[in-house]
Design a protein around this motif. Structure first.
Motif, PDB file in Angstrom:
ATOM      1  N   LEU A 114       0.841  -1.202   0.000  1.00 32.28           N
ATOM      2  CA  LEU A 114       0.000   0.000   0.000  1.00 32.28           C
ATOM      3  C   LEU A 114       0.875   1.250   0.000  1.00 32.28           C
ATOM      4  CD1 LEU A 114      -2.703  -1.131   2.561  1.00 32.28           C
ATOM      5  CD2 LEU A 114      -3.114  -0.582   0.153  1.00 32.28           C
ATOM      6  N   ARG A 115       1.887   1.262   0.858  1.00 28.37           N
ATOM      7  CA  ARG A 115       2.768   2.429   0.966  1.00 28.37           C
ATOM      8  C   ARG A 115       3.490   2.697  -0.355  1.00 28.37           C
ATOM      9  NH1 ARG A 115       6.216   0.833   4.804  1.00 28.37           N
ATOM     10  NH2 ARG A 115       7.820   0.273   3.319  1.00 28.37           N
ATOM     11  N   GLU A 116       3.896   1.627  -1.036  1.00 28.65           N
ATOM     12  CA  GLU A 116       4.635   1.777  -2.293  1.00 28.65           C
ATOM     13  C   GLU A 116       3.713   1.900  -3.508  1.00 28.65           C
ATOM     14  OE1 GLU A 116       7.408  -1.486  -2.316  1.00 28.65           O
ATOM     15  OE2 GLU A 116       8.674  -0.526  -0.797  1.00 28.65           O
ATOM     16  N   ARG A 117       2.398   2.039  -3.262  1.00 28.85           N
ATOM     17  CA  ARG A 117       1.394   2.243  -4.302  1.00 28.85           C
ATOM     18  C   ARG A 117       1.407   1.149  -5.356  1.00 28.85           C
ATOM     19  NH1 ARG A 117       3.849   6.403  -2.072  1.00 28.85           N
ATOM     20  NH2 ARG A 117       4.848   7.431  -3.781  1.00 28.85           N
ATOM     21  N   LYS A 118       1.513  -0.087  -4.897  1.00 31.70           N
ATOM     22  CA  LYS A 118       1.511  -1.235  -5.799  1.00 31.70           C
ATOM     23  C   LYS A 118       0.122  -1.833  -5.949  1.00 31.70           C
ATOM     24  CE  LYS A 118       6.294  -2.542  -4.955  1.00 31.70           C
ATOM     25  NZ  LYS A 118       7.209  -3.567  -4.456  1.00 31.70           N
ATOM     26  N   ILE A 119      -0.850  -1.321  -5.176  1.00 34.11           N
ATOM     27  CA  ILE A 119      -2.206  -1.868  -5.204  1.00 34.11           C
ATOM     28  C   ILE A 119      -3.152  -0.855  -5.836  1.00 34.11           C
ATOM     29  CG2 ILE A 119      -4.108  -2.719  -3.780  1.00 34.11           C
ATOM     30  CD1 ILE A 119      -2.023  -3.732  -1.779  1.00 34.11           C
ATOM     31  N   ASP A 120      -3.936  -1.327  -6.781  1.00 38.09           N
ATOM     32  CA  ASP A 120      -4.882  -0.488  -7.518  1.00 38.09           C
ATOM     33  C   ASP A 120      -6.067  -0.124  -6.617  1.00 38.09           C
ATOM     34  OD1 ASP A 120      -6.667   0.666  -9.286  1.00 38.09           O
ATOM     35  OD2 ASP A 120      -6.673  -0.999 -10.698  1.00 38.09           O
ATOM     36  N   PRO A 121      -6.349   1.173  -6.432  1.00 35.10           N
ATOM     37  CA  PRO A 121      -7.467   1.552  -5.562  1.00 35.10           C
ATOM     38  C   PRO A 121      -8.823   1.108  -6.088  1.00 35.10           C
ATOM     39  CG  PRO A 121      -6.614   3.481  -6.710  1.00 35.10           C
ATOM     40  CD  PRO A 121      -5.684   2.335  -7.007  1.00 35.10           C
ATOM     41  N   THR A 122      -8.971   0.985  -7.414  1.00 35.95           N
ATOM     42  CA  THR A 122     -10.265   0.574  -7.968  1.00 35.95           C
ATOM     43  C   THR A 122     -10.528  -0.905  -7.721  1.00 35.95           C
ATOM     44  OG1 THR A 122      -9.333   0.085 -10.155  1.00 35.95           O
ATOM     45  CG2 THR A 122     -10.164   2.328  -9.774  1.00 35.95           C
ATOM     46  N   ARG A 123      -9.474  -1.660  -7.400  1.00 34.33           N
ATOM     47  CA  ARG A 123      -9.630  -3.087  -7.121  1.00 34.33           C
ATOM     48  C   ARG A 123      -9.314  -3.381  -5.652  1.00 34.33           C
ATOM     49  NH1 ARG A 123      -6.524  -6.224 -11.644  1.00 34.33           N
ATOM     50  NH2 ARG A 123      -4.878  -4.757 -11.120  1.00 34.33           N
ATOM     51  N   THR A 124      -9.583  -2.370  -4.812  1.00 36.48           N
ATOM     52  CA  THR A 124      -9.422  -2.496  -3.367  1.00 36.48           C
ATOM     53  C   THR A 124     -10.791  -2.265  -2.739  1.00 36.48           C
ATOM     54  OG1 THR A 124      -7.166  -1.644  -3.487  1.00 36.48           O
ATOM     55  CG2 THR A 124      -8.235  -1.562  -1.338  1.00 36.48           C
ATOM     56  N   PRO A 125     -11.252  -3.166  -1.878  1.00 35.41           N
ATOM     57  CA  PRO A 125     -12.573  -2.990  -1.261  1.00 35.41           C
ATOM     58  C   PRO A 125     -12.669  -1.673  -0.495  1.00 35.41           C
ATOM     59  CG  PRO A 125     -11.737  -5.194  -0.838  1.00 35.41           C
ATOM     60  CD  PRO A 125     -10.609  -4.420  -1.456  1.00 35.41           C
ATOM     61  N   ARG A 126     -13.843  -1.087  -0.547  1.00 35.12           N
ATOM     62  CA  ARG A 126     -14.080   0.202   0.096  1.00 35.12           C
ATOM     63  C   ARG A 126     -13.783   0.181   1.603  1.00 35.12           C
ATOM     64  NH1 ARG A 126     -19.092   4.220  -1.095  1.00 35.12           N
ATOM     65  NH2 ARG A 126     -17.837   6.053  -0.702  1.00 35.12           N
ATOM     66  N   PRO A 127     -14.143  -0.881   2.336  1.00 33.44           N
ATOM     67  CA  PRO A 127     -13.816  -0.894   3.769  1.00 33.44           C
ATOM     68  C   PRO A 127     -12.302  -0.795   4.028  1.00 33.44           C
ATOM     69  CG  PRO A 127     -15.450  -2.570   3.284  1.00 33.44           C
ATOM     70  CD  PRO A 127     -14.989  -2.029   1.973  1.00 33.44           C
ATOM     71  N   ILE A 128     -11.508  -1.379   3.148  1.00 32.66           N
ATOM     72  CA  ILE A 128     -10.046  -1.299   3.293  1.00 32.66           C
ATOM     73  C   ILE A 128      -9.592   0.133   3.065  1.00 32.66           C
ATOM     74  CG2 ILE A 128      -7.829  -2.119   2.400  1.00 32.66           C
ATOM     75  CD1 ILE A 128      -9.453  -4.281   3.903  1.00 32.66           C
ATOM     76  N   ARG A 129     -10.141   0.795   2.033  1.00 34.54           N
ATOM     77  CA  ARG A 129      -9.774   2.201   1.766  1.00 34.54           C
ATOM     78  C   ARG A 129     -10.196   3.087   2.925  1.00 34.54           C
ATOM     79  NH1 ARG A 129     -12.173   1.750  -4.000  1.00 34.54           N
ATOM     80  NH2 ARG A 129     -13.828   2.953  -3.014  1.00 34.54           N
ATOM     81  N   ARG A 130     -11.378   2.814   3.508  1.00 38.22           N
ATOM     82  CA  ARG A 130     -11.831   3.597   4.659  1.00 38.22           C
ATOM     83  C   ARG A 130     -10.911   3.415   5.863  1.00 38.22           C
ATOM     84  NH1 ARG A 130     -17.594   1.735   4.532  1.00 38.22           N
ATOM     85  NH2 ARG A 130     -18.492   2.873   2.820  1.00 38.22           N
ATOM     86  N   THR A 131     -10.529   2.162   6.127  1.00 37.26           N
ATOM     87  CA  THR A 131      -9.626   1.877   7.244  1.00 37.26           C
ATOM     88  C   THR A 131      -8.291   2.571   7.025  1.00 37.26           C
ATOM     89  OG1 THR A 131     -10.684  -0.271   7.588  1.00 37.26           O
ATOM     90  CG2 THR A 131      -8.494   0.035   8.550  1.00 37.26           C
ATOM     91  N   LEU A 132      -7.831   2.567   5.797  1.00 34.68           N
ATOM     92  CA  LEU A 132      -6.580   3.258   5.457  1.00 34.68           C
ATOM     93  C   LEU A 132      -6.725   4.760   5.689  1.00 34.68           C
ATOM     94  CD1 LEU A 132      -3.750   2.864   4.346  1.00 34.68           C
ATOM     95  CD2 LEU A 132      -4.700   2.890   2.052  1.00 34.68           C
ATOM     96  N   GLY A 133      -7.851   5.326   5.288  1.00 29.26           N
ATOM     97  CA  GLY A 133      -8.114   6.746   5.518  1.00 29.26           C
ATOM     98  C   GLY A 133      -8.170   7.074   6.994  1.00 29.26           C
ATOM     99  N   ASP A 134      -8.805   6.202   7.794  1.00 30.24           N
ATOM    100  CA  ASP A 134      -8.863   6.411   9.246  1.00 30.24           C
ATOM    101  C   ASP A 134      -7.467   6.385   9.853  1.00 30.24           C
ATOM    102  OD1 ASP A 134     -11.607   6.547   9.062  1.00 30.24           O
ATOM    103  OD2 ASP A 134     -11.954   4.503   9.796  1.00 30.24           O
ATOM    104  N   ALA A 135      -6.644   5.440   9.400  1.00 31.42           N
ATOM    105  CA  ALA A 135      -5.284   5.320   9.939  1.00 31.42           C
ATOM    106  C   ALA A 135      -4.439   6.543   9.614  1.00 31.42           C
ATOM    107  CB  ALA A 135      -4.619   4.061   9.392  1.00 31.42           C
ATOM    108  N   LEU A 136      -4.710   7.172   8.471  1.00 34.41           N
ATOM    109  CA  LEU A 136      -3.929   8.345   8.046  1.00 34.41           C
ATOM    110  C   LEU A 136      -4.634   9.663   8.360  1.00 34.41           C
ATOM    111  CD1 LEU A 136      -2.777   6.958   4.591  1.00 34.41           C
ATOM    112  CD2 LEU A 136      -1.351   7.286   6.622  1.00 34.41           C
ATOM    113  N   ALA A 137      -5.858   9.586   8.875  1.00 34.43           N
ATOM    114  CA  ALA A 137      -6.668  10.770   9.196  1.00 34.43           C
ATOM    115  C   ALA A 137      -6.899  11.634   7.965  1.00 34.43           C
ATOM    116  CB  ALA A 137      -6.029  11.573  10.320  1.00 34.43           C
ATOM    117  N   ILE A 138      -7.270  10.972   6.845  1.00 33.31           N
ATOM    118  CA  ILE A 138      -7.595  11.675   5.606  1.00 33.31           C
ATOM    119  C   ILE A 138      -8.864  11.061   5.024  1.00 33.31           C
ATOM    120  CG2 ILE A 138      -5.222  12.349   5.067  1.00 33.31           C
ATOM    121  CD1 ILE A 138      -5.094  10.034   3.066  1.00 33.31           C
TER     122      ILE A 138
END
Length: 195
Positions: A114-138
């Motif tokens: 995730l940090r190295e941007r090797k994962i496509d956001p369009t093929r990442t489940p929304r709950p994972i993106r939300r959890t990532l946003g919560d962890a980064l406060a964005i």
């Protein structure tokens, strides 16, 4: 029927967004996904469009201005500090990365992807993106924009290759889990989209 070309200029994208009948989160997410380079401008415009027009046209008093300035300073101090041009995903190191891996129940290798941007956001489940946003406060829209940036170079790492280097494309979240030997049961849990 003629099709309109996809707009590439900021003004064109903002004009199209403004002409939408509804400016909710789904429309914003669709535009940010289609135009990640304009994510911040689209978010700013959506907030502006959501703000009701003021009926009061009088200038602000000195007291009101000082209160706004104080609130802005407090807001800036509370937000995450990223240097201009830095990707928020770069903050997923050390304890922060370890905590995210534990929260998701994945190997740290996934957080590195995730940090190295090797994962496509369009093929990442929304709950994972939300959890990532919560962890980064964005917001989630910022997560999508950050994940769409070109993959980070593996600085500090040096390996010899058996062949010519190729363009490293982004993989799905599922493929990253498979590559990390995550069990099928854990993959099913992580890939479940609650929306």
């Amino acid at each position: 029927m003629t099709t309109r070309p996809t707009p590439t200029a900021l003004d064109d994208v903002l004009d199209l967004f403004q002409m939408e009948k509804v400016h909710d989160g789904a429309v914003l997410a669709r535009y940010v996904e289609a135009h990640p380079q304009f994510a911040l401008q689209l978010i700013d415009l959506s907030r502006l469009l959501a703000t009701p027009e003021a009926e009061d046209q009088e200038p602000l008093s000195a007291l009101e201005t000082s209160r706004i300035d104080a609130a802005w300073i407090t807001h800036k101090a509370a937000g995450p500090e990223f240097t201009k041009g830095a990707n928020p995903l770069d903050a997923l190191v050390g304890e922060r990365g370890k905590a995210l891996a534990a929260r998701l129940g994945v190997p740290r290798q996934i957080v590195t992807c995730l940090r190295e941007r090797k994962i496509d956001p369009t093929r990442t489940p929304r709950p994972i993106r939300r959890t990532l946003g919560d962890a980064l406060a964005i917001p989630e829209a910022h997560v999508i924009a950050a994940m769409r940036q070109p993959p980070a170079s593996a600085s500090g790492r040096s390996f010899k290759s058996d062949g010519k280097p190729g363009a490293a494309g982004q993989v799905s979240f599922e493929q990253a889990l498979i590559d990390a030997d995550v069990s099928e049961a854990d993959r099913a849990r992580l890939l479940a989209d609650d929306d």
